[in-house]
Design a protein around this motif. Structure first.
Motif, mmCIF file in Angstrom:
data_model
loop_
_atom_site.group_PDB
_atom_site.id
_atom_site.type_symbol
_atom_site.label_atom_id
_atom_site.label_comp_id
_atom_site.label_asym_id
_atom_site.label_seq_id
_atom_site.Cartn_x
_atom_site.Cartn_y
_atom_site.Cartn_z
ATOM 1 N N TRP A 1 23.306 41.257 44.745
ATOM 2 C CA TRP A 1 22.736 40.716 43.054
ATOM 3 C C TRP A 1 23.069 39.959 42.481
ATOM 4 C CZ3 TRP A 1 22.008 46.092 39.491
ATOM 5 C CH2 TRP A 1 20.748 44.709 38.073
ATOM 6 N N PRO A 2 22.699 38.534 42.242
ATOM 7 C CA PRO A 2 23.181 37.220 41.735
ATOM 8 C C PRO A 2 22.986 37.067 40.426
ATOM 9 C CG PRO A 2 20.432 37.273 43.315
ATOM 10 C CD PRO A 2 21.341 38.148 43.351
ATOM 11 N N PHE A 3 23.503 36.224 40.135
ATOM 12 C CA PHE A 3 23.464 35.781 38.403
ATOM 13 C C PHE A 3 22.430 35.319 38.262
ATOM 14 C CE2 PHE A 3 27.012 38.191 38.900
ATOM 15 C CZ PHE A 3 27.399 38.975 37.628
ATOM 16 N N LEU A 4 21.727 34.951 37.111
ATOM 17 C CA LEU A 4 21.198 34.053 36.355
ATOM 18 C C LEU A 4 21.793 33.200 35.594
ATOM 19 C CD1 LEU A 4 17.887 33.975 36.518
ATOM 20 C CD2 LEU A 4 17.878 35.021 33.947
ATOM 21 N N GLU A 5 23.164 33.370 34.689
ATOM 22 C CA GLU A 5 23.753 32.820 34.094
ATOM 23 C C GLU A 5 24.958 33.463 34.089
ATOM 24 O OE1 GLU A 5 22.181 32.336 30.379
ATOM 25 O OE2 GLU A 5 20.003 32.054 31.122
ATOM 26 N N GLY A 6 25.948 32.694 33.837
ATOM 27 C CA GLY A 6 27.115 33.413 33.941
ATOM 28 C C GLY A 6 27.826 33.729 35.212
ATOM 29 N N SER A 7 28.887 34.500 34.871
ATOM 30 C CA SER A 7 29.563 35.029 36.498
ATOM 31 C C SER A 7 29.625 36.922 36.119
ATOM 32 C CB SER A 7 30.309 34.299 36.770
ATOM 33 O OG SER A 7 31.332 34.291 35.776
ATOM 34 N N ALA A 8 30.746 37.346 37.282
ATOM 35 C CA ALA A 8 31.161 38.587 37.282
ATOM 36 C C ALA A 8 32.091 38.834 36.103
ATOM 37 C CB ALA A 8 31.027 39.655 38.386
ATOM 38 N N PHE A 9 32.344 39.710 35.511
ATOM 39 C CA PHE A 9 34.006 39.897 35.612
ATOM 40 C C PHE A 9 34.862 39.779 36.021
ATOM 41 C CE2 PHE A 9 31.275 43.920 34.909
ATOM 42 C CZ PHE A 9 32.359 44.538 35.674
ATOM 43 N N THR A 10 36.341 39.517 36.394
ATOM 44 C CA THR A 10 37.038 39.326 37.445
ATOM 45 C C THR A 10 38.448 40.563 37.756
ATOM 46 O OG1 THR A 10 37.807 38.652 36.141
ATOM 47 C CG2 THR A 10 37.584 37.416 37.146
ATOM 48 N N GLN A 11 38.451 40.696 39.152
ATOM 49 C CA GLN A 11 39.856 42.009 39.091
ATOM 50 C C GLN A 11 40.873 41.940 38.024
ATOM 51 O OE1 GLN A 11 38.472 43.688 41.756
ATOM 52 N NE2 GLN A 11 40.463 45.178 40.573
ATOM 53 N N ASN A 12 41.520 40.861 37.639
ATOM 54 C CA ASN A 12 41.985 40.547 36.559
ATOM 55 C C ASN A 12 41.652 41.896 35.084
ATOM 56 O OD1 ASN A 12 44.286 40.424 35.634
ATOM 57 N ND2 ASN A 12 43.259 38.687 34.386
ATOM 58 N N ASP B 1 21.643 31.034 24.231
ATOM 59 C CA ASP B 1 21.939 31.999 26.089
ATOM 60 C C ASP B 1 23.513 33.027 26.079
ATOM 61 O OD1 ASP B 1 24.013 31.740 27.981
ATOM 62 O OD2 ASP B 1 24.582 29.422 27.972
ATOM 63 N N PRO B 2 22.672 34.329 26.632
ATOM 64 C CA PRO B 2 24.120 35.322 26.240
ATOM 65 C C PRO B 2 25.452 35.032 26.168
ATOM 66 C CG PRO B 2 22.307 35.560 27.279
ATOM 67 C CD PRO B 2 22.067 34.202 27.370
ATOM 68 N N VAL B 3 25.843 34.205 27.421
ATOM 69 C CA VAL B 3 27.214 34.118 28.229
ATOM 70 C C VAL B 3 28.483 33.012 26.813
ATOM 71 C CG1 VAL B 3 28.465 32.509 30.114
ATOM 72 C CG2 VAL B 3 26.373 33.506 30.132
ATOM 73 N N GLY B 4 28.966 34.257 26.848
ATOM 74 C CA GLY B 4 30.050 33.838 25.305
ATOM 75 C C GLY B 4 30.367 34.676 24.639
ATOM 76 N N GLN B 5 29.323 34.638 24.509
ATOM 77 C CA GLN B 5 28.487 35.568 22.675
ATOM 78 C C GLN B 5 29.227 37.361 23.166
ATOM 79 O OE1 GLN B 5 27.392 34.520 20.506
ATOM 80 N NE2 GLN B 5 25.603 32.790 21.967
ATOM 81 N N THR B 6 29.678 37.520 21.767
ATOM 82 C CA THR B 6 30.530 38.627 21.161
ATOM 83 C C THR B 6 29.258 39.979 21.349
ATOM 84 O OG1 THR B 6 32.353 37.488 21.152
ATOM 85 C CG2 THR B 6 31.821 40.125 20.842
ATOM 86 N N VAL C 1 25.077 36.881 32.918
ATOM 87 C CA VAL C 1 23.147 37.889 33.252
ATOM 88 C C VAL C 1 22.944 37.727 34.552
ATOM 89 C CG1 VAL C 1 21.171 37.380 32.438
ATOM 90 C CG2 VAL C 1 22.840 36.702 30.610
ATOM 91 N N LEU C 2 22.263 39.107 35.168
ATOM 92 C CA LEU C 2 21.732 39.322 36.270
ATOM 93 C C LEU C 2 20.676 38.775 37.001
ATOM 94 C CD1 LEU C 2 23.824 42.869 36.300
ATOM 95 C CD2 LEU C 2 23.801 41.053 38.328
ATOM 96 N N VAL C 3 20.125 38.390 37.572
ATOM 97 C CA VAL C 3 19.150 37.910 38.230
ATOM 98 C C VAL C 3 17.862 39.420 37.345
ATOM 99 C CG1 VAL C 3 16.856 37.646 40.183
ATOM 100 C CG2 VAL C 3 19.334 35.971 39.579
ATOM 101 N N PRO C 4 16.490 39.178 37.102
ATOM 102 C CA PRO C 4 16.030 40.393 37.557
ATOM 103 C C PRO C 4 15.285 41.051 38.520
ATOM 104 C CG PRO C 4 14.412 38.945 36.210
ATOM 105 C CD PRO C 4 16.311 38.299 37.362
ATOM 106 N N LYS C 5 15.276 42.302 39.033
ATOM 107 C CA LYS C 5 14.971 42.796 39.668
ATOM 108 C C LYS C 5 13.885 43.693 39.805
ATOM 109 C CE LYS C 5 18.940 44.595 42.306
ATOM 110 N NZ LYS C 5 18.853 44.257 43.560
ATOM 111 N N GLY C 6 13.621 43.749 38.539
ATOM 112 C CA GLY C 6 11.927 44.563 37.744
ATOM 113 C C GLY C 6 12.250 46.025 38.168
ATOM 114 N N THR C 7 11.014 46.773 38.367
ATOM 115 C CA THR C 7 11.339 48.085 37.537
ATOM 116 C C THR C 7 11.227 48.715 38.868
ATOM 117 O OG1 THR C 7 9.496 47.955 36.326
ATOM 118 C CG2 THR C 7 9.570 49.896 36.812
#
Ligand SMILES: Nc1ncnc2c1ncn2[C@@H]1O[C@H](COP(=O)(O)OP(=O)(O)OP(=O)(O)O)[C@@H](O)[C@H]1O
Ligand SMILES: [Mg+2]
Lengths: 261, 406
Positions: free
Chosen positions: B135-146, B170-175, B188-194
């Motif tokens: 599941w790829p990302f549209l913007e930003g990235s995943a959280f880390t193991q840390n 742009d949601p990345v970095g927002q709280t 933000v994840l790439v949309p997968k639809g219904t």
């Protein structure tokens, strides 16, 4: 052509002409609950090819019933009807339909045209069931309409035609498949005398060309144009005469006042 | 008489009573339209479902907490406190066919950003989850193991959540605030639809580190599911076997007893989902076909009226040489023309309806030519079946009596 009023059978040296209609001891009854209406009580008639016969008789004497049997529309209760030597009771429904379609032309008492259908299409109706092409059927229908003097009314609907014209459409329809026998049940009923004579003129000409005609009428004036007159009474033949001094309808018309159309 | 001529006569007869013909056709239009729409939507759903399952990766396995009945449907899944983090580690360690694993736990949350708020599903997992599910990302990235080790307040959001909370921002970095706790958005994840299988919106989701969810939101140490990717497609059945026997062992379940977990591989899921879709499609289509029968009865009714009205015409046609067969054919063709015209209009409406429905759900429109051919043949068959009796009745009239009819 032959304008003679002599019965052909009596001409010396000629062979007996072929018998096309032979009805023997025809009875027809209708069961109406308890009562039984006896419409025909032993009618016997023999008609040769090329004859022109009228049937007269009081109302209810069984004329239409007899014509329906001759036209293979109805079957006798008892008795035998041979059409061109074939016993009609031995034929299947399909064969009877083919006879009604090709061998016999029938003009009904009352016109029985399809409303909301043009004169041409009404006349074409029998050709649809006759295994001929659409184009050929239309050509014959136009010819038949021209023959009865309605060449200029092909696109008219029955409601746009006079009674006499409607009757002529019905005659054209009976002729369109070139039958050898024409059966007409009061084709001149409710028509004025001039139109009636015009129709008799058409019939005399067709008869001259070899068509066998049987025609029901109430009027002795009309009956005189035929070669032979049969009288019906109570479902039986009362008289059967050859007409002497048969007038020519085309001559009679000339002496009639011209007023309509 | 050739077929073309009979069809022309039939059209003429039907045109004579336009309103009546159209109303009669309406029954068939609705029947065929409904069947086509149901089949179209159903086929589209099945296709989408298959694609989605394929897209998840064909070597994916799903281990869920809870029991499974023999019919394959799981009951009260996730309610059992049976699956723990150590189970996951054991799978990775002891099952040779297992390539990667990701733990998961679920909850729901009220999310707030600025003046907007949104209720959504909340899943806790670890970063490898996004790889396993590809599941790829549209913007930003995943959280880390840390982030997982620190139980950090970070979140990955799905497209639906982004749309509802951020609009153009742009949601990345927002709280954002989830259940009143502040979280920083990392991607933000790439949309997968219904999801065609479940019918739910897969993008209506927030993913946070598992430890954050467990410690700060649910307060429970249990796992609800474990995602496993097998070494290869072929080994996914082997992985299923290995995981099942490992977990039965660890959970001390005696032979013959029901397990308190279930393992699914995607091939199974695809089959189950496909079967469910097929049954659903057939069910809907057969309900819709009832209206086709009602439409057929309407045709029969109108044809009977028409035969009676045209008794004199029938008598005349017979008197001038139409055979029983000619008359029967004429009325039968009239009924078939009626039902076929209704059927074709119904197909057009059905296609339109299924197009609208599938477009709204974002599925492909899938109506095979075979379905259309069957609809055409079927509506013709309705005409023949329901037109037969009236046509027979017309053909068996007696010409003399019919001519005398008033
Ligand atoms: N379908 C029927 N059912 C019962 N009786 C009938 C039927 N058709 C004819 N009849 C009777 O048979 C008799 C002969 O009728 P038919 O129609 O042949 O008379 P017609 O000589 O043609 O009379 P018209 O000159 O008035 O036309 C009449 O008494 C009539 O009532
Ligand atoms: Mg009569």
């Amino acid at each position: 052509m032959a304008t003679t009023s002599q019965p052909e059978a009596s001409l010396p040296g000629t062979k007996d002409p072929e018998t096309v209609i032979l009805a023997e001891e025809i009875h027809k009854y209708y069961e109406l609950g308890e009562t039984r209406v006896h419409a025909l009580r032993g009618a016997t008639v023999k008609i040769a090819r090329g004859e022109f016969v009228t049937i007269m008789g009081a109302s209810g004497s069984g004329k239409s019933t007899f014509m329906n049997i001759l036209g293979c529309l109805d079957k006798p209760s008892t008795g035998r009807y041979l059409l061109e030597g074939v016993d009609v009771s031995s034929l299947a429904k399909k064969e009877l339909a083919a006879i009604r379609n090709r061998k016999i032309g029938f003009v009904f008492q009352g016109f029985n045209l399809l409303s909301r259908t043009t004169a041409l299409e009404n006349v074409e109706l029998p050709t649809l069931y006759a295994h001929i092409s659409k184009a050929e059927g239309e050509k014959r229908s136009r010819e038949a309409l021209a023959l009865v003097g309605l060449g200029d009314r092909v696109a008219h609907f029955p409601s746009q035609l006079s009674g006499g014209q409607q009757q002529r459409v019905a005659i054209a329809r009976a002729l369109v498949n070139r039958p050898s026998i024409l059966l007409a049940d009061e084709p001149t009923g409710n028509l004025d005398s001039r139109t009636s004579v015009e129709i008799m003129d058409i019939f005399q000409k067709l008869n001259d060309e070899g068509l066998t005609i049987v025609l029901v009428t109430h009027e002795p004036d009309i009956a005189q144009f035929a070669k032979r007159s049969i009288q019906f009474r109570d479902g039986k033949i009362r008289r059967d005469d050859r007409n002497q001094n048969r007038p020519l309808a085309s001559e009679v018309i000339k002496n009639l006042p011209k007023l309509e159309d | 008489m050739d077929l073309f001529a009979i069809i022309r006569i039939a059209m003429r007869a039907l045109a004579r009573n336009k309103m009546r013909s159209v109303l009669t056709m309406l029954g068939i239009i609705i029947g065929v339209g409904a069947v086509i729409a149901m089949l179209g939507v159903g086929q589209g759903a099945r296709q989408t479902m298959q694609e989605q399952i394929q897209a998840m990766g064909s070597n994916l396995l799903f281990v869920g907490a809870g029991t499974v009945t023999r019919s394959g449907m799981h009951m009260g899944w996730g309610s059992t406190k049976s699956l723990i983090y150590d189970d996951m580690l054991a799978i990775l360690r002891e099952c040779p066919a297992a390539h990667a694993v990701a733990p998961g736990s679920s909850s729901s949350g009220q999310v707030v950003f600025g003046n907007d708020n949104w209720a959504t599903r909340l899943n806790g997992t670890e970063p490898q989850y996004f790889d396993i599910r590809s599941w790829p990302f549209l913007e930003g990235s995943a959280f880390t193991q840390n982030d997982v080790e620190m139980s950090a307040n970070v979140a990955v959001i799905g497209e639906t959540v982004r749309k509802n909370l951020f609009g153009a921002t742009d949601p990345v970095g927002q709280t954002i605030r989830i259940n009143n706790l502040p979280f920083r958005v990392t991607g933000v994840l790439v949309p997968k639809g219904t999801s065609a299988a479940m019918g739910d919106d897969q993008d209506d989701i927030i993913l946070v580190p598992l430890t954050t969810l467990q410690k700060k939101i649910t307060g429970q140490p249990w796992l609800r599911w474990i995602m496993v990717s097998a070494v290869s497609r072929q080994s996914s059945y082997a992985a299923q076997q290995q995981i099942t026997s490992l977990l039965r062992d660890r959970h001390r379940i005696r032979a013959g007893d029901d397990a308190d977990f279930f393992v699914r591989n995607l091939a199974d899921m695809a089959d189950v989902a496909d079967e469910a879709g097929r049954v659903m499609t057939l069910l809907l289509a057969s309900i819709a076909s009832v209206s086709l029968i009602v439409g057929g009865i309407g045709i029969m009714n109108i044809m009977l009226v028409s035969v009676t009205e045209r008794t004199r015409e029938i008598g005349l046609r017979m008197a001038i040489g139409a055979t029983e067969g000619n008359v029967q054919q004429q009325f039968l063709i009239e009924a078939v023309v009626l039902s076929l015209m209704g059927g074709i209009t119904g197909i057009i409406f059905g296609l339109g309806a299924s197009y609208v429905i599938t477009q709204t759900l974002g599925w492909p429109v899938l109506i095979s030519p075979l379905v259309i051919a069957i609809a055409v043949v079927f509506s013709m068959a309705v005409g023949v079946f329901f037109g037969f009796y009236p046509a027979r009745k017309a053909a068996q009239m007696d010409p003399i009596e019919a001519l005398r009819y008033e």
